[in-house]
Design an enzyme around this catalytic site. Structure first.
Site, PDB file in Angstrom:
ATOM      1  N   SER A  44       3.918  -0.011  17.884  1.00  0.00           N
ATOM      2  CA  SER A  44       2.676  -0.314  17.169  1.00  0.00           C
ATOM      3  C   SER A  44       1.489  -0.227  18.114  1.00  0.00           C
ATOM      4  CB  SER A  44       2.752  -1.721  16.573  1.00  0.00           C
ATOM      5  OG  SER A  44       1.455  -2.206  16.299  1.00  0.00           O
ATOM      6  N   ASP A  83       0.717   6.307   8.814  1.00  0.00           N
ATOM      7  CA  ASP A  83      -0.242   6.116   7.712  1.00  0.00           C
ATOM      8  C   ASP A  83      -0.167   7.229   6.669  1.00  0.00           C
ATOM      9  OD1 ASP A  83      -1.131   3.779   8.822  1.00  0.00           O
ATOM     10  OD2 ASP A  83      -2.820   4.689   9.861  1.00  0.00           O
TER      11      ASP A  83
HETATM   12  C1  S3P Z   1      -3.757   1.726  13.942  1.00  0.00           C
HETATM   13  C2  S3P Z   1      -2.419   1.662  14.157  1.00  0.00           C
HETATM   14  C3  S3P Z   1      -1.396   1.721  13.097  1.00  0.00           C
HETATM   15  C4  S3P Z   1      -1.971   2.237  11.807  1.00  0.00           C
HETATM   16  C5  S3P Z   1      -3.308   1.648  11.490  1.00  0.00           C
HETATM   17  C6  S3P Z   1      -4.298   1.918  12.587  1.00  0.00           C
HETATM   18  C7  S3P Z   1      -4.672   1.624  15.077  1.00  0.00           C
HETATM   19  O1  S3P Z   1      -0.874   0.435  12.901  1.00  0.00           O
HETATM   20  O2  S3P Z   1      -1.077   1.981  10.748  1.00  0.00           O
HETATM   21  O3  S3P Z   1      -3.812   2.192  10.282  1.00  0.00           O
HETATM   22  O4  S3P Z   1      -5.862   1.963  14.926  1.00  0.00           O
HETATM   23  O5  S3P Z   1      -4.234   1.213  16.148  1.00  0.00           O
HETATM   24  P1  S3P Z   1       0.353  -0.092  13.795  1.00  0.00           P
HETATM   25  O6  S3P Z   1       0.003   0.208  15.176  1.00  0.00           O
HETATM   26  O7  S3P Z   1       0.457  -1.549  13.576  1.00  0.00           O
HETATM   27  O8  S3P Z   1       1.538   0.663  13.283  1.00  0.00           O
END
Ligand code: S3P
Length: 424
Positions: free
Chosen positions: A164, A311
């Site tokens: 993540s 996403d």
């Molecule tokens: C993001 C990371 C992702 C993504 C979100 C934006 C970011 O989430 O789903 O829309 O800007 O770091 P995760 O890192 O929790 O998967």
């Protein structure tokens, strides 16, 4: 707002330019606010989420000059001040999780709040590692509101159970203010915009396979140009692939390899997609893409590909309904923790259209190719990405569909419809 979508008869054609990347817009505001001096940010997102971040940094003492609707100048003294109100993150998980990392190491206390959806999303994933660094965060059952009592932090070696970027970035940003080295290791590499932009602004940060390390750093103010969002481009990529007679060029698409999973998936499915040219700007790759209507076949999307297209999975599910055979999407259980439970909401709404789609604990299985019937009222569950994915499905439905609460697309992509009209 209710949106009616009708079958696209003549195909999509022409060129569009994709607006600003949401993830990079958040980071540009945050990091510019930490750098002493003036930073010009060009092509800043018009989406509500990055504006939530911008408003928070105004409350933390940063001055913002609006030069145009996509150009801002941030002036910072290089330090934040105690806010005199709660900091509202709106619908934005990126805002809440990344700003928590920054606030954990300040010399003041603060409170982060969010809308109904964000208040239900899990914050344990950042509270736990930040607490290991010495942070003091109070939250009921690990959910917002988050009360953050600024502390002196120390570095840790954190092995994250999740791939993540929000978790990784939260810890790295706390590491900017911590004594010693802070390292984060993740199972598969997630989007690395934090690493690239911090490096561009002069931070002591380095990456080695799945591990990123940072030490206390002073950021320099430097102009930032934000490229277009591949997650926004994804709706047009899928639309062109599934609507017969389509051939479009999508310009200014961010092509950071940690985000291009949609292109990899389309290639696995036999789609006609081509990168026309590629440059680098403010540390990020950007280029133009040509996509044509294609005969598609099912594929498996799993493992290290998942963080690169997390996403895009709702719109990839739409794509899979138009591919021959079985598409399996697995290792994506975290989709249940997004703006909606995107596994169950995607399955529920696509089933209404007649798709052959099965919900699994960590993804979905889709059998195609199915002619979608339409003639339904669909719910967007206040989830911008689901609303736009359903719009794309509507382009190949036999009958019109109606999507409820379509205005939620403004969270990331207010220009969505206008651009569709341009190529319709
Ligand atoms: C993001 C990371 C992702 C993504 C979100 C934006 C970011 O989430 O789903 O829309 O800007 O770091 P995760 O890192 O929790 O998967």
């Amino acid at each position: 707002m209710q949106k009616i979508v009708s079958k696209c008869i003549n195909g999509l054609s022409g060129e569009i330019s994709i607006p600003s990347d949401k993830s990079i817009s958040h980071r540009a505001v945050m990091f510019a606010s930490l750098a002493k001096g003036k930073t010009l940010i060009k092509n800043f997102s018009k989406g509500k989420d990055p504006h939530s971040t911008l408003n928070i940094f105004k409350s933390l003492g940063i001055n913002v000059d609006y030069l145009s609707d996509t150009e801002i100048e941030i002036s910072s003294k290089g330090e934040l001040i105690q806010p005199n109100k709660f900091l509202y993150c709106g619908n934005s998980g990126t805002t809440m999780r990344l700003v928590s990392g920054i606030l954990a190491g300040q010399h003041f206390d603060s409170v982060l709040i969010g809308d109904e959806s964000l208040s239900k999303r899990p914050m344990k994933r950042i509270i736990e590692p930040l607490t290991l660094m010495g942070a003091e965060i109070e939250a009921t059952d690990y959910h917002a509101p988050l009360k953050i009592f600024g502390q002196n932090l120390h570095g840790i070696n954190y092995v994250s159970p999740l791939s993540s970027a929000q978790v990784k970035s939260s810890i790295l940003l706390a590491g900017l203010f911590a004594d010693g080295v802070t390292s984060v290791t993740e199972p598969y590499v997630s989007r690395n915009h934090t690493e690239l932009m911090l490096k561009y602004l002069g931070a002591n940060i380095s990456s080695n396979s799945n591990t990123v390390s940072i030490t206390k750093s002073t950021l320099e103010p430097k102009d930032i140009y934000i490229c277009g969002d591949i997650s926004s481009a994804a709706y047009f990529i899928v639309a062109a692939l599934i609507v017969p007679n389509s051939d479009i060029i999508i310009r200014n698409v961010g092509l950071n390899p940690t985000r291009t999973g949609i292109i990899d998936a389309v290639k696995l499915m036999g789609g006609d997609i081509e990168i026309l040219d590629c440059n680098e700007i403010s540390g990020e790759k950007v280029g133009d893409i040509r996509v044509k209507h294609s005969d598609l076949k099912g594929c498996e999307i799993s493992g290290k590909l998942i963080p690169k297209l997390i996403d895009e999975l709702p719109v990839i599910a739409v794509l899979a309904t138009q591919a021959e055979g079985q598409t399996i999407i697995k290792d994506a259980a975290d989709l249940r923790n997004k703006e909606s439970d995107r596994i169950s909401t995607t399955v529920c709404e696509l089933k209404k259209l007649g798709a052959d789609i099965l919900e699994t604990p960590d993804g979905f299985i889709i059998i195609g190719k199915t002619e979608l019937n339409g003639g339904n009222i669909l719910e967007s569950y206040h989830d911008h990405r689901l609303a736009m994915s359903l719009f794309v499905a509507g382009l190949v439905c036999k009958n019109d569909i109606l999507i409820n609460d379509f205005e939620w697309t403004n969270i990331s992509f207010p220009e969505f419809e206008e651009l569709f009209v341009k190529i319709s």
